[in-house]
Scaffold this motif. Structure first.
Motif, mmCIF file in Angstrom:
data_model
loop_
_atom_site.group_PDB
_atom_site.id
_atom_site.type_symbol
_atom_site.label_atom_id
_atom_site.label_comp_id
_atom_site.label_asym_id
_atom_site.label_seq_id
_atom_site.Cartn_x
_atom_site.Cartn_y
_atom_site.Cartn_z
ATOM 1 N N THR A 92 13.634 -39.021 -3.581
ATOM 2 C CA THR A 92 13.350 -37.896 -2.689
ATOM 3 C C THR A 92 14.588 -37.551 -1.893
ATOM 4 O O THR A 92 15.261 -38.412 -1.353
ATOM 5 C CB THR A 92 12.205 -38.263 -1.722
ATOM 6 N N LYS A 93 14.883 -36.266 -1.813
ATOM 7 C CA LYS A 93 16.076 -35.831 -1.079
ATOM 8 C C LYS A 93 15.808 -35.860 0.415
ATOM 9 O O LYS A 93 14.704 -35.572 0.864
ATOM 10 C CB LYS A 93 16.454 -34.414 -1.513
ATOM 11 N N ARG A 95 16.017 -34.323 4.016
ATOM 12 C CA ARG A 95 16.029 -32.937 4.483
ATOM 13 C C ARG A 95 16.288 -32.925 5.978
ATOM 14 O O ARG A 95 15.901 -33.834 6.697
ATOM 15 C CB ARG A 95 14.693 -32.248 4.183
ATOM 16 N N GLN A 120 9.791 -26.483 3.687
ATOM 17 C CA GLN A 120 10.202 -25.882 2.421
ATOM 18 C C GLN A 120 10.116 -24.362 2.467
ATOM 19 O O GLN A 120 10.923 -23.672 1.851
ATOM 20 C CB GLN A 120 9.336 -26.409 1.280
ATOM 21 N N ASP A 270 13.668 -27.777 -3.604
ATOM 22 C CA ASP A 270 14.338 -28.288 -2.410
ATOM 23 C C ASP A 270 14.979 -27.140 -1.648
ATOM 24 O O ASP A 270 15.713 -26.330 -2.219
ATOM 25 C CB ASP A 270 15.415 -29.302 -2.825
ATOM 26 N N ASN A 272 17.324 -27.183 0.360
ATOM 27 C CA ASN A 272 18.790 -27.281 0.446
ATOM 28 C C ASN A 272 19.477 -27.155 -0.915
ATOM 29 O O ASN A 272 20.679 -26.978 -0.987
ATOM 30 C CB ASN A 272 19.191 -28.618 1.079
ATOM 31 N N ILE A 278 11.315 -30.830 -5.969
ATOM 32 C CA ILE A 278 11.103 -31.977 -5.072
ATOM 33 C C ILE A 278 10.212 -33.012 -5.752
ATOM 34 O O ILE A 278 9.402 -32.692 -6.624
ATOM 35 C CB ILE A 278 10.493 -31.529 -3.724
#
Length: 955
Positions: A92-93, A95, A120, A270, A272, A278
């Motif tokens: 998972t990124k 954020r 998001q 995502d 970003n 995601i």
């Protein structure tokens, strides 16, 4: 792969709510999402990242998991959606968006899925708080009422006032946005078509237009608000049968509902990095699907919309994340199954719009895939091709009513792939051709190769590159992908080759290079086509038939044949021109060859050399044509060399009529005048030759030498030809070397015949023309004792010296032998057909025999001349006849009678038949005996001839 601008991709939902910005639509979609979630359950879902969850589990093992925590456990497992779409899973990124973050360390903050969606969707906490506040108020006033039974923008307008917003301007903008949304959902894209007789749509339109200029009063007792509610609800609660339903339709009309749903699905990417899906996609989609009741969505529409979102993100983010394209392709296959079961016209319309956009994008790449793909990104091509083929299949099979009606046996995938192959290879070919045509580098080279020759090499590389890189992928849909590719290249190059060939009129280096290159290219292309179609139904016949042969070898062969004809024609002209100027001078060179013979052989040799230097593959095939032409030219040279020089018959004198001698005629002395007249008559019988210097004995010897030189050099030329053929690695060389192939047969035979004729002509000219005054007109005329052979021998010896010093060693013996044969024949002619000026007695026979011995001794020359065996062989006839001259008359008469009766029998008149003159002198031949009697100077012979044949005494 080239990046195509996002503007090239036409959005199928672009016509929905064009007067609402993306941010306005996003806020409206978020309101629907929150409203749908609040309506479907009392507790918000919470989200805890896996790392935090594991830490919580370690630090507080005794805690009983709450329902929201259980939800988190599910949400952080491997994504089922990603797995189903074939996407890669990753961590998972992290954020960051203001105060919200995933905190590292032991201090942790849990995040609900709702909060994740808010981040998001770029919705601020303030906006989110305001929406939730409004929804609480709605819920408080309408307990138990579900989201699908209300018109959410209408309720929000009722509940939120300007005090709920940071500024009056923001409130008015929010109010206008909700009114525009009502306009889009109820008037522009209604769930059911509007009734043209119904006044409500026009009235609602007027109210909305008015509020856009002046904000509407939204108080509970506001008359304008009550009018608005009345009109909105009357339009939202319509049904197909005209009855009023509890369910409100205000956001489920096409394509507005899909546009709003598209915005919700954007939350799966995502914030970003929009190329990344995601990890929490399963939980986010679970929330988003709660809006289906409001937006009129179902699984099929979800699949269709999600397909577009995945594909759109792949293109919009620069086509860098193949995972998105791969997922879109997998989802497209699901859509393909959906399309087969759906009969909804709205679904078909949207499906057609989406697939047309996708197909248009894919085909821009595939119609020139050589520009779009290469060995490094070939996997992308496979996915793009799959997308294009599936999209085309759906559009044609499941949407096209025309196709359904006709239902022809058409392989759509194969047809599309064939179109891509042909289009891309034509484009690649044109690019290469243009590059060469505009290349300054090629033009400035010292010996530039022809453009088509280099192009053929490049096309060959292109074909093998196609076979190695692209065909294995395209073969999935087209079994003859490589065959179609090479057939296309074959056709493209063939068109250029036709133009080139139409301008060729003669054999040039450029022509040979281009045609040879074309021939090699064609063989390589056919080889690829055949190899590609081994397992096909027709064994590749259809592909090969689509490749009409260039016939480059035939074109080269025709040009070479033309080249051969030109060379042969020039050589013929040269032979005719130079032989007219040739003087056959024995002093022209030390070998005493005619210069023309040396030169003609040099030209032949150079022509053969030039032929084998031609850069062509078919020397053995065309060599017979060249050899035949050269052979005829040399034959022509030989024939012209010997022409006009006479032959044996030309110089041999005509035999005079038979006469008889009278007794004592031998003693008559001829008068000088009569002797001169006889000599003149004899000369008139000698074969006529022109008196020019080209026919003199030395010149005849040079002609003989010329033919002998040609004959010897033919063998040299044939050996050189064998070597050249071996160098060309031809199987024909064995045939040529063993005498089975085409050789210089005509000229070789002409040389043999010509040498024979010239040797005889020289010999008989010397004996019967040049020496006629001492032989035919002098030997044994009158008294034998006073006209012996010595003068003839003296002059003959001079001629023999000329011949010996002039004629080539290999033919010298032959010429002298022919002179000897002519001399022996002349000697016999004098004895047997010398005319009435000659008469012989028995006593003369000894002198005659001595003279003949002198003659043979001249040719023996004390062992330095001709071999004894040769002299004996050709003197047999003379030696057989000479004894008759010492035989008495009575014996001759008896022998004659006996042989004549034996040969011819007796006539009715008791006279012997007159034996014909055969010219084959023989002591047992009646005519030979008769002639000896005619020249016998005695009474017995004269009486016998008078009585038997009544022969005259003189001519």
């Amino acid at each position: 792969m080239p990046i195509y601008p996002i503007q090239d991709l036409h959005s199928p939902f672009s016509d929905a709510a064009t007067f609402l910005s993306d941010s306005e639509l996003r806020e409206s979609a978020y309101e629907i999402l929150i409203g749908a979630c609040r309506s479907s359950g009392s507790r918000p879902l919470t989200y805890i990242p896996q790392s935090e969850r594991n830490a919580d589990r370690a630090s507080a093992p005794a805690l009983t998991p709450s329902p929201s925590l259980q939800r988190s456990l599910t949400s952080t497992a491997a994504s089922k959606v990603k797995k189903a779409l074939g996407m890669k899973s990753g961590s998972t990124k992290r954020r960051s968006d203001g105060g919200e973050s995933v905190i590292e360390g032991k201090a942790k903050k849990t995040m609900t899925v709702g909060e994740l969606v808010r981040v998001q969707m770029r919705v601020s906490e303030q906006t989110d708080s305001r929406i939730r506040r409004a929804l609480l108020r709605i819920a408080a006033g309408q307990l138990g009422r579900r989201i699908e039974s209300m018109v959410l923008p209408l309720e929000l307008l009722q509940q939120l006032k300007s005090l709920d917003f940071p500024s009056r301007q923001e409130y008015e903008a929010w109010q206008r946005r909700n009114l525009k949304l009502l306009e889009a959902g109820l008037l522009l894209h209604p769930h059911l078509p509007l009734d043209k007789t119904d006044r409500a749509p026009r009235q609602l339109q007027q109210i909305i237009r008015g509020t856009l200029e002046k904000p509407i009063e939204t108080g509970k007792n506001s008359e304008s608000m009550q009018d608005l509610r009345s009109l909105v609800m009357s339009l939202a609660c319509r049904s197909f049968d005209g009855s009023v339903t509890e369910k409100c339709h205000w956001a489920d009309g096409f394509p507005l509902n899909l546009r709003l749903y598209q915005i919700l699905l954007e939350a799966c990417f995502d914030v970003n990095d929009e190329s990344i899906v995601i990890e929490e996609i399963d939980e986010v989609l679970e929330l988003i699907k709660k809006t289906w009741v409001v937006l009129g969505m179902n699984q099929m529409l979800h699949n269709l919309c999600f397909l577009w979102v995945l594909f759109h993100h792949y293109v919009a983010t620069g086509q860098v994340e193949d995972d998105l394209l791969f997922a879109a392709n997998n989802l497209l296959m699901v859509v393909e199954k959906d399309a087969k079961t759906s009969k909804d016209s709205d679904y078909s319309k949207i499906l057609s719009s989406i697939l047309s956009s996708i197909l248009d994008w894919a085909e821009k790449r595939l119609l020139s895939y050589h520009d779009s793909f290469h060995s490094d990104n070939i996997e992308s091509m496979q996915i793009v091709a799959s997308v294009a083929v599936v999209a085309a299949n759906i559009l044609v099979e499941d949407i096209s009513h025309e196709y359904r009606r006709k239902r022809k046996e058409v392989d759509i995938a194969r047809d599309r792939i064939e179109t891509y192959i042909r289009s891309s290879l034509r484009a690649a070919f044109c690019q290469k051709l243009e590059k060469f045509n505009s290349s300054k580098h090629l033009r400035h080279q010292q010996n530039p190769l022809p453009v088509l020759s280099i192009l053929a090499q490049d096309i060959c590389e292109l074909a093998f590159n196609e076979k190695a890189i692209f065909s294995p992928i395209l073969k999935r849909w087209h079994p003859l992908a490589a065959g179609v590719a090479v057939a296309t290249l074959h056709s493209c190059y063939g068109n250029e080759l036709k133009q080139f060939v139409s301008g060729i009129s003669e054999l040039t280096p450029d022509a040979i290079q281009v045609l040879s290159a074309a021939d090699k290219l064609e063989k390589d292309l056919v080889q690829i086509a055949v190899g590609d179609s081994v397992d096909s139904e027709d064994g590749g016949k259809s592909i090969i038939q689509a490749m009409p042969p260039y016939e480059a070898e035939a074109l080269i062969a025709n040009l070479v044949k033309s080249w051969i004809r030109t060379r042969i024609d020039r050589l013929k002209e040269w032979v005719d021109r130079n032989l007219q100027q040739e003087v056959w001078n024995p002093r022209a060179n030390k070998e005493r060859f005619a210069p023309s013979a040396v030169e003609v052989l040099r030209i032949v040799d150079e022509t053969l050399e030039a032929f084998f230097l031609l850069p062509i593959p078919m020397h053995p095939t065309l060599l017979p044509d060249l050899i035949t032409g050269l052979d005829r030219c040399l034959q022509n040279y030989v024939l012209k060399t010997k022409s006009g020089c006479g032959a044996r018959s030309t110089f041999t004198p005509t035999m005079p009529a038979l006469t008889r001698c009278t007794a004592g005629s031998k003693f008559h002395v001829f008068k000088k005048k009569e002797k001169s007249r006889v000599a003149q008559r004899r000369k008139s019988q000698v074969g006529s030759t022109n008196g020019d210097a080209s026919s003199g004995v030395p010149q005849l010897c040079v002609r003989i030498n010329a033919l002998q030189h040609v004959r010897m050099q033919l063998e040299v030329l044939e050996k050189k030809t064998v070597v050249q053929l071996r160098n060309s690695k031809s199987s024909y060389v064995d045939d040529f070397a063993n005498g089975l192939g085409k050789k210089f047969e005509l000229s070789a035979a002409a040389c043999v015949e010509g040498i024979q004729q010239l040797c005889e002509a020289t010999a008989y000219k010397v004996v019967f023309h040049d020496l006629s005054h001492v032989l035919w007109d002098g030997l044994y005329v009158g008294e034998v004792s006073s006209s012996r052979i010595e003068p003839f021998l003296q002059e003959l010896e001079q001629y023999l010296e000329i011949i010996s010093s002039t004629v080539h060693d290999r033919v010298r013996t032959r010429v002298i032998t022919d002179v000897m044969k002519a001399s022996f024949e002349g000697f016999l002619l004098v004895l047997l057909a010398g005319g009435p000026s000659r008469a012989f007695t028995l006593q003369d026979s000894e002198m005659i025999e001595d003279d003949f011995k002198f003659l043979t001794d001249l040719f023996w020359s004390n062992g330095d001349g001709l071999p004894t065996e040769l002299i004996d062989k050709f003197s047999t006839t003379v030696k057989g006849v000479l004894p008759l001259f010492r035989t008495d008359t009575e014996s001759l008469v008896e022998l004659f009678r006996s042989l004549t009766l034996e040969s011819y029998g007796s006539s009715g008149k008791s006279r012997f038949p007159l034996p014909p003159t055969s010219g084959q002198w023989n002591p047992t031949e009646p005519n030979t005996l008769l002639r000896v009697l005619c020249y016998r100077s005695d009474e017995t012979a004269a009486k016998f001839l008078k009585k038997t044949y009544n022969l005259p005494k003189k001519l």
